[in-house]
Design an enzyme around this catalytic site. Structure first.
Site, PDB file in Angstrom:
ATOM      1  N   HIS A   1      -4.202   3.187  -1.223  1.00 18.57           N
ATOM      2  CA  HIS A   1      -4.057   1.823  -0.720  1.00 18.57           C
ATOM      3  C   HIS A   1      -4.213   1.797   0.804  1.00 18.57           C
ATOM      4  O   HIS A   1      -4.989   1.000   1.352  1.00 18.57           O
ATOM      5  CB  HIS A   1      -2.684   1.278  -1.127  1.00 18.57           C
ATOM      6  CG  HIS A   1      -2.390  -0.108  -0.665  1.00 18.57           C
ATOM      7  ND1 HIS A   1      -2.418  -1.195  -1.517  1.00 18.57           N
ATOM      8  CD2 HIS A   1      -2.043  -0.607   0.552  1.00 18.57           C
ATOM      9  CE1 HIS A   1      -2.119  -2.295  -0.838  1.00 18.57           C
ATOM     10  NE2 HIS A   1      -1.881  -1.965   0.427  1.00 18.57           N
ATOM     11  N   GLU A   2      -3.503   2.673   1.490  1.00 18.88           N
ATOM     12  CA  GLU A   2      -3.566   2.684   2.952  1.00 18.88           C
ATOM     13  C   GLU A   2      -4.918   3.198   3.454  1.00 18.88           C
ATOM     14  O   GLU A   2      -5.436   2.724   4.467  1.00 18.88           O
ATOM     15  CB  GLU A   2      -2.418   3.511   3.531  1.00 18.88           C
ATOM     16  CG  GLU A   2      -1.028   3.006   3.159  1.00 18.88           C
ATOM     17  CD  GLU A   2      -0.775   1.548   3.527  1.00 18.88           C
ATOM     18  OE1 GLU A   2      -1.479   1.002   4.408  1.00 18.88           O
ATOM     19  OE2 GLU A   2       0.119   0.936   2.916  1.00 18.88           O
TER      20      GLU A   2
ATOM     21  N   HIS B   1      -7.278   0.328   3.366  1.00 21.48           N
ATOM     22  CA  HIS B   1      -7.121  -0.519   4.556  1.00 21.48           C
ATOM     23  C   HIS B   1      -7.897   0.073   5.725  1.00 21.48           C
ATOM     24  O   HIS B   1      -8.604  -0.637   6.444  1.00 21.48           O
ATOM     25  CB  HIS B   1      -5.642  -0.624   4.941  1.00 21.48           C
ATOM     26  CG  HIS B   1      -4.880  -1.666   4.171  1.00 21.48           C
ATOM     27  ND1 HIS B   1      -5.412  -2.883   3.816  1.00 21.48           N
ATOM     28  CD2 HIS B   1      -3.592  -1.661   3.715  1.00 21.48           C
ATOM     29  CE1 HIS B   1      -4.495  -3.589   3.168  1.00 21.48           C
ATOM     30  NE2 HIS B   1      -3.395  -2.874   3.091  1.00 21.48           N
TER      31      HIS B   1
ATOM     32  N   HIS C   1      -5.955  -6.981   1.207  1.00 24.02           N
ATOM     33  CA  HIS C   1      -5.274  -7.168  -0.071  1.00 24.02           C
ATOM     34  C   HIS C   1      -6.093  -8.113  -0.947  1.00 24.02           C
ATOM     35  O   HIS C   1      -6.683  -9.074  -0.456  1.00 24.02           O
ATOM     36  CB  HIS C   1      -3.875  -7.735   0.150  1.00 24.02           C
ATOM     37  CG  HIS C   1      -2.972  -6.787   0.863  1.00 24.02           C
ATOM     38  ND1 HIS C   1      -2.362  -7.096   2.046  1.00 24.02           N
ATOM     39  CD2 HIS C   1      -2.577  -5.522   0.564  1.00 24.02           C
ATOM     40  CE1 HIS C   1      -1.620  -6.070   2.454  1.00 24.02           C
ATOM     41  NE2 HIS C   1      -1.752  -5.098   1.568  1.00 24.02           N
TER      42      HIS C   1
ATOM     43  N   TYR D   1      -1.067  -7.365  -4.597  1.00 25.52           N
ATOM     44  CA  TYR D   1       0.399  -7.499  -4.658  1.00 25.52           C
ATOM     45  C   TYR D   1       0.827  -7.663  -6.104  1.00 25.52           C
ATOM     46  O   TYR D   1       0.073  -8.150  -6.948  1.00 25.52           O
ATOM     47  CB  TYR D   1       0.853  -8.758  -3.916  1.00 25.52           C
ATOM     48  CG  TYR D   1       0.983  -8.679  -2.421  1.00 25.52           C
ATOM     49  CD1 TYR D   1       0.701  -7.525  -1.720  1.00 25.52           C
ATOM     50  CD2 TYR D   1       1.388  -9.798  -1.705  1.00 25.52           C
ATOM     51  CE1 TYR D   1       0.816  -7.487  -0.341  1.00 25.52           C
ATOM     52  CE2 TYR D   1       1.507  -9.780  -0.323  1.00 25.52           C
ATOM     53  CZ  TYR D   1       1.227  -8.619   0.353  1.00 25.52           C
ATOM     54  OH  TYR D   1       1.340  -8.590   1.702  1.00 25.52           O
TER      55      TYR D   1
END
Length: 261
Positions: free
Chosen positions: A161-162, A165, A171, A217
């Site tokens: 996930h990071e 980014h 997101h 999310y």
């Protein structure tokens, strides 16, 4: 054979077995239920860092919420791969290093992204154990911190996930077309966190909305009341959203299209 020799033999057999059988991502995350997919938000609760959308660092030089142009993408080399230099600090002992490398290996197997140990490169990702799980959006220039706090962030899906980014991906529920796919229940969102649900000017790459993205999310993110959803999928409210197991097929497709792999 005495007891000490028997124990030594058993250890050697176990080591050999662990090297012969690949460890799956699910095995690495064994014991983590889907209810824990908002681990990033939990770990970052009360973080001293100035963060947007829960885990995006606010930069001083450009808008962190717009990254899909050449200025914030990592450059492609002559051989067609996109090399992202990185360093890790001493907070990550060997098992954490293994988990970080294993999460990176999925990018290497499925995309043209290559995370490579930094030598003298000016632009690079510095992976550190800071106050939470967070990253800058895209290539910012120079040293950019990506934090994986060792108390909760060094998990397969969270690492990916990071890293996503850092590659420039936002997101999923921030997409410009998200209102066709999810309903934001503003009445259940804490007032001070409503900015985390703003739509962004995103390049959706003509790729379908992905409820199963590692960048989505979960239903109860930033909720004011236990059991009250802040995000509801539409038209089918029963669709599962949010996970931290690992990149979805559409996540991988998105990388390959953005970076023209």
């Amino acid at each position: 054979m005495d007891l000490r020799a028997s124990i030594s033999l058993l250890l050697l057999l176990l080591i050999g077995l662990s090297q012969a059988l690949p460890v799956t991502e699910n095995e690495l995350e064994r014991g983590i239920s889907e209810d824990e997919t908002d681990q990033i938000l939990d770990v970052n609760n009360g973080s001293s860092e100035l963060l947007m959308e829960g885990d995006l660092v606010v930069p001083k030089t450009r808008n962190a919420l717009a990254c899909w142009n050449n200025q914030c993408l990592w450059r492609k080399s002559r051989n067609g791969t996109v090399e992202v230099p990185f360093t890790t600090n001493s907070a990550f002992y060997s098992y954490y290093q293994f988990k970080i490398r294993r999460a990176m290996d999925v990018f290497h197997r499925t995309t043209c992204i290559r995370f490579v140990p930094r030598s003298t490169e000016t632009d690079y990702v510095s992976i550190e154990s800071r106050d939470g799980c967070f990253s800058y959006l895209g290539r910012t220039g120079g040293r950019q911190v990506l934090s994986l706090n060792t108390r909760g962030c060094v998990r397969h899906g969270i690492i990916q996930h990071e890293l996503l980014h850092a590659l420039g991906f936002q997101h999923e529920q921030s997409r410009s077309d998200r209102d066709k796919y999810v309903r934001i229940n503003w009445q259940y969102i804490r007032p001070e966190t409503r900015g985390n649900f703003a739509k962004r000017n995103t390049n959706n790459l003509d790729i379908p909305y992905d409820y199963g993205s590692v960048m989505h999310y979960r239903r109860y993110a930033f909720t004011t009341t236990r059991g009250r959803e802040t995000i509801t999928p539409i038209p089918n409210s029963n669709v599962k959203i949010g996970q931290r197991t690992g990149m979805s097929k559409i996540d991988i497709q998105r990388i390959n299209k953005l970076y023209q792999c």
